[in-house]
Design a protein around this motif. Sequence first.
Motif, PDB file in Angstrom:
ATOM      1  N   UNK A   4     -39.862  15.971   6.903  1.00  0.00           N
ATOM      2  CA  UNK A   4     -40.685  16.769   6.216  1.00  0.00           C
ATOM      3  C   UNK A   4     -40.328  18.268   6.733  1.00  0.00           C
ATOM      4  N   UNK A   5     -40.504  18.447   8.182  1.00  0.00           N
ATOM      5  CA  UNK A   5     -40.317  19.874   8.529  1.00  0.00           C
ATOM      6  C   UNK A   5     -38.825  20.439   8.405  1.00  0.00           C
ATOM      7  N   UNK A   6     -37.932  19.621   8.305  1.00  0.00           N
ATOM      8  CA  UNK A   6     -36.633  20.078   7.899  1.00  0.00           C
ATOM      9  C   UNK A   6     -36.439  20.417   6.520  1.00  0.00           C
ATOM     10  N   UNK A   7     -37.150  19.712   5.384  1.00  0.00           N
ATOM     11  CA  UNK A   7     -36.946  20.069   4.167  1.00  0.00           C
ATOM     12  C   UNK A   7     -37.707  21.337   4.196  1.00  0.00           C
ATOM     13  N   UNK A   8     -38.851  21.525   4.679  1.00  0.00           N
ATOM     14  CA  UNK A   8     -39.408  22.970   4.590  1.00  0.00           C
ATOM     15  C   UNK A   8     -38.645  23.949   4.899  1.00  0.00           C
ATOM     16  N   UNK A   9     -37.886  23.906   6.069  1.00  0.00           N
ATOM     17  CA  UNK A   9     -36.937  24.881   6.670  1.00  0.00           C
ATOM     18  C   UNK A   9     -35.750  25.166   5.748  1.00  0.00           C
ATOM     19  N   UNK A  10     -35.370  24.022   5.091  1.00  0.00           N
ATOM     20  CA  UNK A  10     -34.240  24.306   4.131  1.00  0.00           C
ATOM     21  C   UNK A  10     -34.584  24.968   2.799  1.00  0.00           C
ATOM     22  N   UNK A  11     -35.745  24.462   2.073  1.00  0.00           N
ATOM     23  CA  UNK A  11     -36.370  25.284   1.096  1.00  0.00           C
ATOM     24  C   UNK A  11     -36.706  26.704   1.281  1.00  0.00           C
ATOM     25  N   UNK A  12     -37.112  26.994   2.679  1.00  0.00           N
ATOM     26  CA  UNK A  12     -37.457  28.312   2.898  1.00  0.00           C
ATOM     27  C   UNK A  12     -36.085  29.362   3.220  1.00  0.00           C
ATOM     28  N   UNK A  13     -35.041  28.466   3.553  1.00  0.00           N
ATOM     29  CA  UNK A  13     -33.718  29.289   3.646  1.00  0.00           C
ATOM     30  C   UNK A  13     -32.869  29.450   2.377  1.00  0.00           C
ATOM     31  N   UNK A  14     -32.988  28.127   1.527  1.00  0.00           N
ATOM     32  CA  UNK A  14     -31.963  28.337   0.439  1.00  0.00           C
ATOM     33  C   UNK A  14     -32.483  28.428  -0.781  1.00  0.00           C
ATOM     34  N   UNK A  15     -34.001  27.749  -0.952  1.00  0.00           N
ATOM     35  CA  UNK A  15     -34.632  27.608  -2.443  1.00  0.00           C
ATOM     36  C   UNK A  15     -36.140  27.954  -2.194  1.00  0.00           C
ATOM     37  N   UNK A  16     -36.502  29.079  -2.195  1.00  0.00           N
ATOM     38  CA  UNK A  16     -37.830  29.419  -2.082  1.00  0.00           C
ATOM     39  C   UNK A  16     -38.766  29.054  -3.083  1.00  0.00           C
ATOM     40  N   UNK A  17     -37.914  29.213  -4.435  1.00  0.00           N
ATOM     41  CA  UNK A  17     -38.786  28.965  -5.671  1.00  0.00           C
ATOM     42  C   UNK A  17     -37.754  28.269  -6.568  1.00  0.00           C
ATOM     43  N   UNK A  18     -38.625  27.866  -7.946  1.00  0.00           N
ATOM     44  CA  UNK A  18     -37.831  27.049  -8.805  1.00  0.00           C
ATOM     45  C   UNK A  18     -37.547  25.619  -8.573  1.00  0.00           C
ATOM     46  N   UNK A  19     -36.813  25.238  -9.495  1.00  0.00           N
ATOM     47  CA  UNK A  19     -36.759  23.695  -9.610  1.00  0.00           C
ATOM     48  C   UNK A  19     -35.960  23.060  -8.211  1.00  0.00           C
ATOM     49  N   UNK A  20     -36.293  21.946  -7.646  1.00  0.00           N
ATOM     50  CA  UNK A  20     -35.391  21.459  -6.553  1.00  0.00           C
ATOM     51  C   UNK A  20     -34.540  20.240  -6.979  1.00  0.00           C
ATOM     52  N   UNK A  21     -33.130  20.397  -6.772  1.00  0.00           N
ATOM     53  CA  UNK A  21     -32.482  19.440  -7.049  1.00  0.00           C
ATOM     54  C   UNK A  21     -32.045  18.618  -5.975  1.00  0.00           C
ATOM     55  N   UNK A  22     -32.205  17.341  -6.251  1.00  0.00           N
ATOM     56  CA  UNK A  22     -31.944  16.318  -5.070  1.00  0.00           C
ATOM     57  C   UNK A  22     -30.941  15.222  -5.607  1.00  0.00           C
ATOM     58  N   UNK A  23     -30.265  14.739  -4.324  1.00  0.00           N
ATOM     59  CA  UNK A  23     -29.283  13.891  -4.441  1.00  0.00           C
ATOM     60  C   UNK A  23     -29.560  12.509  -3.822  1.00  0.00           C
ATOM     61  N   UNK A  24     -28.982  11.457  -4.167  1.00  0.00           N
ATOM     62  CA  UNK A  24     -29.363  10.375  -3.499  1.00  0.00           C
ATOM     63  C   UNK A  24     -28.168   9.463  -3.518  1.00  0.00           C
ATOM     64  N   UNK A  25     -27.750   8.924  -2.064  1.00  0.00           N
ATOM     65  CA  UNK A  25     -26.513   8.036  -2.133  1.00  0.00           C
ATOM     66  C   UNK A  25     -26.619   7.268  -0.829  1.00  0.00           C
ATOM     67  N   UNK A  26     -25.722   6.292  -0.845  1.00  0.00           N
ATOM     68  CA  UNK A  26     -26.079   5.395   0.111  1.00  0.00           C
ATOM     69  C   UNK A  26     -24.252   5.471   0.687  1.00  0.00           C
ATOM     70  N   UNK A  27     -24.369   5.308   2.230  1.00  0.00           N
ATOM     71  CA  UNK A  27     -23.080   5.199   2.801  1.00  0.00           C
ATOM     72  C   UNK A  27     -23.046   3.998   3.891  1.00  0.00           C
ATOM     73  N   UNK A  28     -22.132   3.659   4.188  1.00  0.00           N
ATOM     74  CA  UNK A  28     -21.562   2.493   5.258  1.00  0.00           C
ATOM     75  C   UNK A  28     -21.276   2.994   6.460  1.00  0.00           C
ATOM     76  N   UNK A  29     -22.021   2.706   7.584  1.00  0.00           N
ATOM     77  CA  UNK A  29     -21.560   3.141   8.955  1.00  0.00           C
ATOM     78  C   UNK A  29     -20.856   1.963   9.486  1.00  0.00           C
ATOM     79  N   UNK A  30     -19.793   1.754   9.493  1.00  0.00           N
ATOM     80  CA  UNK A  30     -18.927   0.758  10.261  1.00  0.00           C
ATOM     81  C   UNK A  30     -19.224   0.452  11.583  1.00  0.00           C
ATOM     82  N   UNK A  31     -19.884  -0.389  11.687  1.00  0.00           N
ATOM     83  CA  UNK A  31     -20.425  -0.964  13.237  1.00  0.00           C
ATOM     84  C   UNK A  31     -20.220  -2.504  13.433  1.00  0.00           C
TER      85      UNK A  31
END
Length: 214
Positions: free
Chosen positions: A70-97
């Motif tokens: 939550x804190x990181x999202x607030x910092x990102x919004x303040x730096x790059x997108x202080x107003x307007x619509x928020x565009x989010x992406x959702x994706x999965x990734x495989x960490x080979x372990x």
Amino acid sequence: FAALILCFAPLFQQRSWRHAEVLLLGAILTPGRRTVASILRITGLCRERRFVNYHRVLNRAAWSGRAAARLLLGLLLDAFLPRGSVLLGLDDTIERRRGKRISAKGIYRDPVRSSHGHFVKASGLRWLSLMLLVPISWAGRVWALPFLTALAPSERYCRERRRRHKKLTDWGRQLVLQARRWMPDRQVILVTDSGFSALEFLAALRRQGVTCVT
């Protein structure tokens, strides 16, 4: 970097924070794989006798990853997108372990090495990431900045521990609705792939005012 990193200090106890701060700074400076050992080398602590304390930040210390997101999202919004619509992406990734201690791993389709006519399996951990999509002026393109990531354990892992296995769409719904609660006054638009084109998933987001494009 230090000024931004200090924003996360209240999430940790004082002793844990001293080690977490080194890990955060080292992760920014380390080229290649960001392991704890690599971080200690680049920060001049390769001869640190109590190196295990830095591993404990990740596997034993008490701190909230959700609060950090939550804190990181607030910092990102303040730096790059202080107003307007928020565009989010959702994706999965495989960490080979591999290994006996990587208990939540499963066998999944490798999206990098597979094609329409060739199926390649990969053993590892499946992570689902929610990202803020913003244009970066000096890069000349939109970047995906992850701020909230969840581990989606395999079905076998849940069955062995007699837990209900949650589908990837269930994890995705929880992540997106959590971000929706953090931004109640902003219009939220989600972009994801066809794997999330499930009616139940789309209906749950629509009820909370989230626009979804798959």
